[in-house]
Design a protein around this motif. Sequence first.
Motif, short mmCIF file in Angstrom:
data_model
loop_
_atom_site.label_atom_id
_atom_site.label_comp_id
_atom_site.label_asym_id
_atom_site.label_seq_id
_atom_site.Cartn_x
_atom_site.Cartn_y
_atom_site.Cartn_z
N VAL A 248 0.82 -1.21 0.00
CA VAL A 248 0.00 0.00 0.00
C VAL A 248 0.86 1.26 0.00
CG1 VAL A 248 -1.68 1.27 1.38
CG2 VAL A 248 -1.91 -1.19 1.12
N TRP A 249 1.93 1.25 0.73
CA TRP A 249 2.78 2.44 0.84
C TRP A 249 3.84 2.48 -0.27
CZ3 TRP A 249 8.09 2.81 1.94
CH2 TRP A 249 8.54 4.11 2.20
N LEU A 250 4.49 1.34 -0.44
CA LEU A 250 5.63 1.29 -1.37
C LEU A 250 5.24 1.62 -2.80
CD1 LEU A 250 8.57 0.57 -0.80
CD2 LEU A 250 8.04 -1.81 -1.33
N TYR A 251 4.09 1.12 -3.23
CA TYR A 251 3.74 1.21 -4.65
C TYR A 251 2.61 2.20 -4.93
CZ TYR A 251 6.78 -2.85 -4.66
OH TYR A 251 7.84 -3.69 -4.48
N GLU A 252 2.63 3.30 -4.18
CA GLU A 252 1.66 4.37 -4.42
C GLU A 252 2.30 5.34 -5.41
OE1 GLU A 252 -0.09 8.10 -4.22
OE2 GLU A 252 1.56 7.87 -2.78
N THR A 253 1.54 5.73 -6.42
CA THR A 253 2.10 6.50 -7.53
C THR A 253 2.83 7.76 -7.07
OG1 THR A 253 0.21 5.77 -8.82
CG2 THR A 253 1.57 7.49 -9.79
N GLY A 254 2.14 8.57 -6.25
CA GLY A 254 2.72 9.84 -5.82
C GLY A 254 4.06 9.65 -5.13
N ARG A 255 4.14 8.68 -4.23
CA ARG A 255 5.37 8.44 -3.50
C ARG A 255 6.47 7.94 -4.43
NH1 ARG A 255 8.92 5.47 -1.22
NH2 ARG A 255 8.27 3.75 -2.54
N LEU A 256 6.09 7.06 -5.35
CA LEU A 256 7.09 6.50 -6.27
C LEU A 256 7.72 7.60 -7.13
CD1 LEU A 256 5.28 3.25 -7.50
CD2 LEU A 256 7.47 3.35 -6.28
N ILE A 257 6.89 8.57 -7.56
CA ILE A 257 7.40 9.65 -8.42
C ILE A 257 8.20 10.64 -7.59
CG2 ILE A 257 6.72 11.58 -9.92
CD1 ILE A 257 6.15 8.86 -11.18
N GLU A 258 7.64 11.03 -6.44
CA GLU A 258 8.29 12.03 -5.60
C GLU A 258 9.67 11.55 -5.13
OE1 GLU A 258 7.25 14.22 -1.44
OE2 GLU A 258 5.57 13.56 -2.71
N SER A 259 9.74 10.30 -4.77
CA SER A 259 11.01 9.77 -4.26
C SER A 259 12.01 9.49 -5.37
CB SER A 259 10.74 8.46 -3.50
OG SER A 259 10.27 7.49 -4.43
N GLY A 260 11.53 9.52 -6.59
CA GLY A 260 12.44 9.20 -7.70
C GLY A 260 12.63 7.72 -7.93
N GLU A 261 11.93 6.89 -7.15
CA GLU A 261 12.09 5.44 -7.35
C GLU A 261 11.54 5.00 -8.69
OE1 GLU A 261 10.53 3.30 -3.89
OE2 GLU A 261 11.36 4.90 -2.65
N ALA A 262 10.44 5.64 -9.09
CA ALA A 262 9.93 5.37 -10.44
C ALA A 262 10.52 6.42 -11.37
CB ALA A 262 8.42 5.44 -10.46
N ASP A 263 10.98 5.98 -12.52
CA ASP A 263 11.64 6.93 -13.42
C ASP A 263 10.82 7.22 -14.68
OD1 ASP A 263 11.99 4.41 -14.37
OD2 ASP A 263 14.11 4.63 -14.88
N ALA A 264 9.61 6.70 -14.73
CA ALA A 264 8.70 7.05 -15.82
C ALA A 264 7.28 6.79 -15.36
CB ALA A 264 9.01 6.24 -17.07
N LEU A 265 6.38 7.58 -15.92
CA LEU A 265 4.97 7.46 -15.54
C LEU A 265 4.13 7.28 -16.80
CD1 LEU A 265 2.59 7.91 -13.44
CD2 LEU A 265 2.78 10.34 -13.97
#
Lengths: 354, 544
Positions: A248-265
Amino acid sequence: MKSALERAADLLGRARFPVIGGLFTDIRGAEAALALAERLGGVVDHAASTGLMRASRVMRETGATPASFGEVRNRADTVVVVGQGPLRRDADLLAKLLPAKPGLPRPGDNKRETILLGTGKVALPKQVRTTAVESKLSLPEMVALLAASVREGRFDLRDKALRVKIEAAAERLRKSAFAVFVYDPAELEEPVLHTVLEIVRHLVVTTRAAILSVAAPGNGDGVNLCSTWTCGLPVRTSFARAVPENDVWLYETGRLIESGEADALVWIDALDGTAPARPKGAPAVVLSSKPGRAGKDDVVIDVGCAVVDHDAALYLAPISGIGMVKAANANDSKPSVAAVLNEIAKVLDAKDAA
Amino acid sequence: MLIQLKGGRVIDPVHNRDAVGDLFVEDGRIVAKLEGRKADEVYDVGGKIVMAGAIDVHSHIAGTNVTLGRQLMPELPALAAAEGQPILASPAAWGSYATGIRYAEMGYTTVIEPAMIPTHAIEAQAELAAIPIIDTAGLVILGNDDYTLELLRGGRAGGDELKDYVAWTLQHSKAMGLKIINAGGSEAFKFNARTFDLDDEVLDYGVSSRAIVESLQKAVADLGVPHPPHVHCNNLGIAGNVETAVATIEATQGLPIHFAHIQFYGYGDAGEKGFSSGAPRLMEAVNKHKNATVDVGQVMFGQTVTISGDILRQFDGRAAASPKKWVINQGDGNGTGVVPYNYRSKSFVNALQWAIGLEIFLMAEDPWRVLFSTDHPNGALFIRYPEIFHLLMDRGERDRWLDDLPKDVREVSNLAGIARELTLSELAIITRGAPARLLGLTDRGHLGPGAVADIAVYTEQKNKTAMFAAADLVFKSGKLVVRDGKVVRVTWGRCYHVKPGFDTQIKRRVNAFYDRYYGADPSWFGVSDAMTRPDRFATIPNLS
């Protein structure tokens, strides 16, 4: 110049950990998004997944006691509206759940009644008898008091007027032939959801009771079901490893983008109505049925709007499930989300093969 | 392209064939040997067993109820794998995709989802369409819905309107047949009933379970739907319920009827613990009533989850949930109960259930009427089928299992005394020929010319578990999809449904009903050809 599909495929092909978010789309769009996420080793999430995630965690921990919209509409004798969410989402909800015309045969001979628990002031249909329980206490406190009172347990409450109301509501629930708690899980924290479920589990030992969780906007429930039958897990699931993982926490879109863990949306917004807010901070492939401003790194692809431009399968509240809605003025001038995502996957396949 | 499977032992009980020979396949069908033509592709299957692809008549693989189970129990594959069940410890292992892959690896090529909710047919069909390789079909549930009950109110017969309504429902959901689950029992649960017997009446409507089944049975027969009503009886899982099952079988008016997972009704109440095998009594009735077919619903030890439209029974069963969580979904019509369950070999009750299921298989005089199933996932996950085939074909294996069970199981069951071992031909009947015949899928379940080229090739070995867990070769519609127990090509199957005619007036009535009581438009849950791949749907002709 490269086509938008090729640029989208370039962006996603380079990405280490993309997230497919928004997901305001129909079931076919969700199926294509899940397939693409699996292929890319990315994440799927939905823009209205907060409530869905709470409900799904509570379900995994202790189960659930839902009733369908139709069962509530026809057979509930007591409808408890918990919090402001349900009637904010649909001001006519009570008129739909408790229509003036008699419904199908229902248990017991109680007059139908609604209990409003912390809903604030709301407009009500004439035919509905109502008890409003309002106080300065927080909603979780009121739910906890009601839970204690339903069990006829002892609880401390100095506000005499409130105690009378809580006890009357609890008494009514015990005497109900079919009591239903209506809430929006986006408004209630998990412990409150557990408390409501515990009330229902207590009541069903002797009578009938259930919950009716208000559907998430943007076909959230439909997308979530599709994710579940596809990979066994709800949204906020990552396909980065051999086995899909839900967090629930790790794979939330906003957090993934903000933290830079996800590099594309990949941002999908292709349903009528209010657009979800798109998190900024990563290059994006935007599939939208609405005009909007694009960032300089974005690849924007116009898509058709489900139900408006093309027939679509979506979660429909009156049947508490996925149904198919025909487009009134179908036109194929713009591709569907599913068609675009499947084309991107084909371009990626071709690149891999080359 | 002409394909030849050369020199295998071909087992095709539909054609009384059990002999070494060749099979030829062209354009997705089995063809007679073509003199003077040389095959384009030859598979040497010398020493191997060649059978038609297997057909599962009752396996919960798709739809709202199954996905509710997935929502409650994403850890099911991990728990099962930890016990040594042959499944990957991934939530995806019981998703749609893995379902098709695993079935194909075992040599299954057609599977029937037995519980589509009429108003949720879109989801059921979308899920079925997401299952690769195998062909599928759904049975749609009626018998606890208010439209049917209103037609039967006060003992009325339902007449043409019931027939039209059944036909409309079958067409609207693109189902291959009708499912009836605890007729009237789920509706009674809505009025807070906690038990419901064959002659109990639904409050307000004044109609008994018996009357609901009889009326629907007649409607289906009149419509010429090949698959007879597929019935889940009252009183599932209760000691002494064999009497209910026998009474239900005897009430079937000589019309065709199918009883699902009858192991769960094979319970007597003799012995110190008041729980004993009712298999002899049950099988006496089954053997005698030649209009009736059954599938068994074999239980296997280990973690699973029970998913059922028998909400009344599931509500009662919630106390035994393991892990301790459950869902009671009070939906339109039947509703659903999802209760995780772990069948334990040390439990007297579970061990006896296991023995009763095997007794039923082994006491069947006519294997054409006693079909294979575990009621997946209710009795066991479908990945356990090979172990059950082993038990049915090998008395020594049964004795080994029995030795590990509570001793008193032998006293109240007859299993230890049964010497019968099913032959490969009999196994082919209960997993191929009989299911195809029951479903009206005459183009499969056998290996005669003209049949769909669904073929499974196995290496004969004493260990039948190993033999059937991984087919050497599987062809689906003439395409090689499995080699050495692994999928080598992912194809997409078809979905079969019936198309009985009805008076179109019924549409107006049904629309008015849903508009008034549900604020819903039935077109929302109408399944159309356009909702999935072209050529996805195929019609099964009505009986003439």
